[in-house]
Design an enzyme around this catalytic site. Structure first.
Site, PDB file in Angstrom:
ATOM      1  N   HIS A 307      -5.363  28.972 120.474  1.00  0.00           N
ATOM      2  CA  HIS A 307      -6.747  28.691 120.867  1.00  0.00           C
ATOM      3  C   HIS A 307      -7.216  29.792 121.797  1.00  0.00           C
ATOM      4  CE1 HIS A 307     -10.213  26.497 122.431  1.00  0.00           C
ATOM      5  NE2 HIS A 307     -10.103  25.733 121.348  1.00  0.00           N
ATOM      6  N   ASP A 365      -6.765  20.454 115.957  1.00  0.00           N
ATOM      7  CA  ASP A 365      -6.767  20.356 114.497  1.00  0.00           C
ATOM      8  C   ASP A 365      -5.394  20.072 113.923  1.00  0.00           C
ATOM      9  OD1 ASP A 365      -9.491  20.877 114.157  1.00  0.00           O
ATOM     10  OD2 ASP A 365      -9.137  22.986 114.578  1.00  0.00           O
TER      11      ASP A 365
HETATM   12  N1  ACO Z   1      -0.174  31.775 114.211  1.00  0.00           N
HETATM   13  C1  ACO Z   1       0.511  32.918 114.452  1.00  0.00           C
HETATM   14  N2  ACO Z   1       0.118  33.842 115.352  1.00  0.00           N
HETATM   15  C2  ACO Z   1      -1.009  33.599 116.023  1.00  0.00           C
HETATM   16  C3  ACO Z   1      -1.774  32.434 115.837  1.00  0.00           C
HETATM   17  C4  ACO Z   1      -1.314  31.497 114.902  1.00  0.00           C
HETATM   18  N3  ACO Z   1      -1.997  30.368 114.656  1.00  0.00           N
HETATM   19  N4  ACO Z   1      -2.856  32.448 116.654  1.00  0.00           N
HETATM   20  C5  ACO Z   1      -2.778  33.601 117.342  1.00  0.00           C
HETATM   21  N5  ACO Z   1      -1.672  34.299 116.955  1.00  0.00           N
HETATM   22  C6  ACO Z   1      -1.200  35.582 117.524  1.00  0.00           C
HETATM   23  C7  ACO Z   1      -2.041  36.736 117.025  1.00  0.00           C
HETATM   24  O1  ACO Z   1      -1.519  37.288 115.824  1.00  0.00           O
HETATM   25  C8  ACO Z   1      -1.955  37.692 118.189  1.00  0.00           C
HETATM   26  O2  ACO Z   1      -0.691  38.307 118.145  1.00  0.00           O
HETATM   27  P1  ACO Z   1      -0.521  39.853 118.636  1.00  0.00           P
HETATM   28  O3  ACO Z   1      -0.837  39.823 120.099  1.00  0.00           O
HETATM   29  O4  ACO Z   1       0.880  40.187 118.317  1.00  0.00           O
HETATM   30  O5  ACO Z   1      -1.533  40.645 117.843  1.00  0.00           O
HETATM   31  C9  ACO Z   1      -1.959  36.764 119.395  1.00  0.00           C
HETATM   32  O6  ACO Z   1      -1.399  35.524 118.933  1.00  0.00           O
HETATM   33  C10 ACO Z   1      -3.346  36.511 119.975  1.00  0.00           C
HETATM   34  O7  ACO Z   1      -4.196  36.058 118.938  1.00  0.00           O
HETATM   35  P2  ACO Z   1      -5.776  36.316 118.868  1.00  0.00           P
HETATM   36  O8  ACO Z   1      -6.218  36.240 117.434  1.00  0.00           O
HETATM   37  O9  ACO Z   1      -6.093  37.571 119.621  1.00  0.00           O
HETATM   38  O10 ACO Z   1      -6.323  35.086 119.672  1.00  0.00           O
HETATM   39  P3  ACO Z   1      -7.799  34.554 119.632  1.00  0.00           P
HETATM   40  O11 ACO Z   1      -8.041  33.907 120.920  1.00  0.00           O
HETATM   41  O12 ACO Z   1      -8.748  35.610 119.191  1.00  0.00           O
HETATM   42  O13 ACO Z   1      -7.752  33.469 118.430  1.00  0.00           O
HETATM   43  C11 ACO Z   1      -7.637  31.472 117.216  1.00  0.00           C
HETATM   44  C12 ACO Z   1      -7.745  32.121 118.601  1.00  0.00           C
HETATM   45  C13 ACO Z   1      -8.733  32.023 116.266  1.00  0.00           C
HETATM   46  C14 ACO Z   1      -7.855  29.974 117.334  1.00  0.00           C
HETATM   47  C15 ACO Z   1      -6.234  31.785 116.640  1.00  0.00           C
HETATM   48  O14 ACO Z   1      -5.221  31.285 117.501  1.00  0.00           O
HETATM   49  C16 ACO Z   1      -6.044  31.249 115.219  1.00  0.00           C
HETATM   50  O15 ACO Z   1      -6.436  31.924 114.261  1.00  0.00           O
HETATM   51  N6  ACO Z   1      -5.466  30.019 115.076  1.00  0.00           N
HETATM   52  C17 ACO Z   1      -5.319  29.413 113.785  1.00  0.00           C
HETATM   53  C18 ACO Z   1      -6.627  28.755 113.380  1.00  0.00           C
HETATM   54  C19 ACO Z   1      -6.929  27.498 114.166  1.00  0.00           C
HETATM   55  O16 ACO Z   1      -6.092  26.639 114.345  1.00  0.00           O
HETATM   56  N7  ACO Z   1      -8.190  27.378 114.626  1.00  0.00           N
HETATM   57  C20 ACO Z   1      -8.662  26.201 115.347  1.00  0.00           C
HETATM   58  C21 ACO Z   1      -9.105  26.545 116.716  1.00  0.00           C
HETATM   59  S1  ACO Z   1      -9.515  25.062 117.597  1.00  0.00           S
HETATM   60  C22 ACO Z   1     -11.042  24.621 117.057  1.00  0.00           C
HETATM   61  O17 ACO Z   1     -11.842  25.399 116.617  1.00  0.00           O
HETATM   62  C23 ACO Z   1     -11.361  23.226 117.157  1.00  0.00           C
END
Ligand code: ACO
Length: 430
Positions: A307, A365
């Protein structure tokens, strides 16, 4: 707002004193509104990693501690002791209602549940196999065509009417989207039922049989609605505020929120998460998927994990897990294979260095998809349910913005990296 302090920023050969404001909780903010005028610089923050887009009194999140509060009340207490309509009142008005206020609000919402009869024709103009979110985007946007008498945002009475209509009609519109997609007749609202029971009935009743609402299911849906009611300046709420800043009518603004919510990185994650759990299928395959998620050469992510704000366990996920167990227990499905996969995936991921280092925890979620599926909803309806619940958050944030005398059109700037001026080339010379 009164500055608590000032900080000095030096840009090139210019220095500027920027006011620092203090909220009641959370990080202080640096006011950069005069930065461009006084230095010629813009700030650059794609994805709003460090940018506060507004001030708000509605919802507080401390992502590091895993705290979520609506108007100061912890989400755990609201989920346990309150109900969705009471939470709607709280988000909109700032205080919990007394008995009379609660009754009046419930009566008002209950008496706006019916849709304009002609709206049914809007549904039938769409393909039967449309995704229900595609139907919602259309139908919510169409509200301003049917309820034009509540689109004047400068008229407080019209604003209130639009708010009541939105909250009351979202379940009716969502249930109709579902019924349309499965070829069953629309079910009219029954105003003898409470908000969520009515919603369940409109989704699952058929004219040929008596429908009895299961109280465990109604309680679970109410909890889901409370957990999703607001979440401060997330993507869809910011979209609603941005649309509303141009003084667009509230129905149009909420439809922009529905559109933004649809994406898999936001509200679409619950659907994607259930799909992922089903694809994993059995606990023995969990390590394989965790390995993929950690692989830097694979774009695969664990859905329902991570998140932007929570760098700790999402407090909503904890409540959702309990709700999930309650619904599965009611159905005698305590050993649901998908729940088993979810629990094992969570267990392994929470011990894994990759997830620990990046502070990736289950978000709301993660368990909501399993719960909604157990309630009888197909996965295509998950984000629709989310949009019904979040409507009050969107509209409360919109109301707060419209009623703020300092409100102005939101107009971000950019770092232009395109071509500089060049002369037009005639077609025969290209
Ligand atoms: N699985 C694996 N790796 C992940 C995940 C995940 N679900 N989420 C983040 N990471 C990793 C990224 O690859 C990144 O790694 P790195 O530093 O080696 O490049 C690091 O964690 C940081 O991730 P970002 O994408 O920079 O984090 P951001 O804050 O932009 O994204 C998000 C947040 C979009 C929610 C992300 O965690 C994600 O895509 N999660 C899966 C989708 C999801 O569950 N969304 C629901 C959000 S809650 C809601 O809307 C109600």
């Amino acid at each position: 707002m009164k500055a608590k302090d000032y900080c000095t920023l030096t840009c090139g050969d210019k220095s500027i004193k920027l006011p620092v404001y203090e909220g009641t909780e959370g990080p202080d903010v640096i006011d950069i509104t005069k930065l461009y005028r006084e230095t010629g610089f813009f700030t650059y923050d794609p994805g709003y990693m460090s940018t506060g887009s507004c001030h708000s009194e509605i919802t507080f999140i401390d992502g590091d501690k895993g705290i979520l509060r609506y108007r100061g009340y912890p989400i755990e207490q609201l989920a346990e002791h309150s109900d969705y309509l009471e939470v709607c009142y709280l988000l909109l008005e700032g205080e919990l209602p007394n008995e009379e206020q609660k009754k009046n609000f419930k009566d008002t919402i209950t008496h706006h549940t019916l849709l304009h009869e002609q709206m049914a024709k809007t549904y039938t103009g769409l393909q039967r196999d449309s995704h229900p979110m595609a139907i919602m985007v259309t139908i919510v946007g169409a509200l301003s065509a049917f309820y034009h008498d509540s689109t004047d945002i400068d008229d407080e009475e019209q604003r209130t009417k639009a708010i009541d209509r939105m909250i009351a009609k979202m379940p009716t519109m969502a249930a109709a989207a579902y019924k349309y997609s499965i070829g069953q007749p629309f079910v009219y609202p029954d105003n003898n039922l409470d908000y969520v029971s009515n919603f369940l009935r409109m989704c699952f009743a058929v004219p040929t049989e008596k429908y009895v609402v299961n109280p465990v299911f109604a309680k679970a849906l109410d909890t889901i609605m409370i957990l999703h009611a607001d979440h401060e300046q997330n993507a869809s709420t910011s979209t609603v505020r941005l649309a509303g800043s141009s003084e667009a009518n509230p129905f149009a603004c909420i439809s922009s929120g529905v559109t933004s919510l649809w994406g898999p990185a936001h509200g679409g994650a619950n659907e994607a998460c259930l799909r992922m759990l089903e694809e994993i299928g059995t606990v023995d395959r969990v390590p394989e998927y965790v390995k993929r998620a950690r692989d830097p050469n694979d774009k695969y992510r664990l859905m329902g994990f991570g998140h932007r704000v929570y760098k700790n366990y999402d407090p909503r996920a904890r409540i959702m897990q309990k709700t999930c167990h309650a619904v599965l227990h009611e159905l005698d499905h305590d050993d649901d294979p998908i729940l088993k996969v979810a629990l094992e995936l969570e267990r392994i991921a929470l011990q894994d260095d990759y997830f620990i280092e990046r502070k990736l925890y289950p978000n709301v979620d993660y368990y909501s998809g399993i719960t909604m599926r157990a309630l009888g909803f197909p996965s295509s309806m998950f984000t629709v349910l989310f949009s019904v619940a979040r409507t009050v958050g969107w509209i409360a944030q919109w109301k707060e913005m419209i009623e703020d005398p300092r409100q102005r059109i939101a107009r971000p700037r950019q770092l232009y990296v395109g071509k500089t001026e060049r002369d037009f080339i005639p077609l025969d010379k290209r």
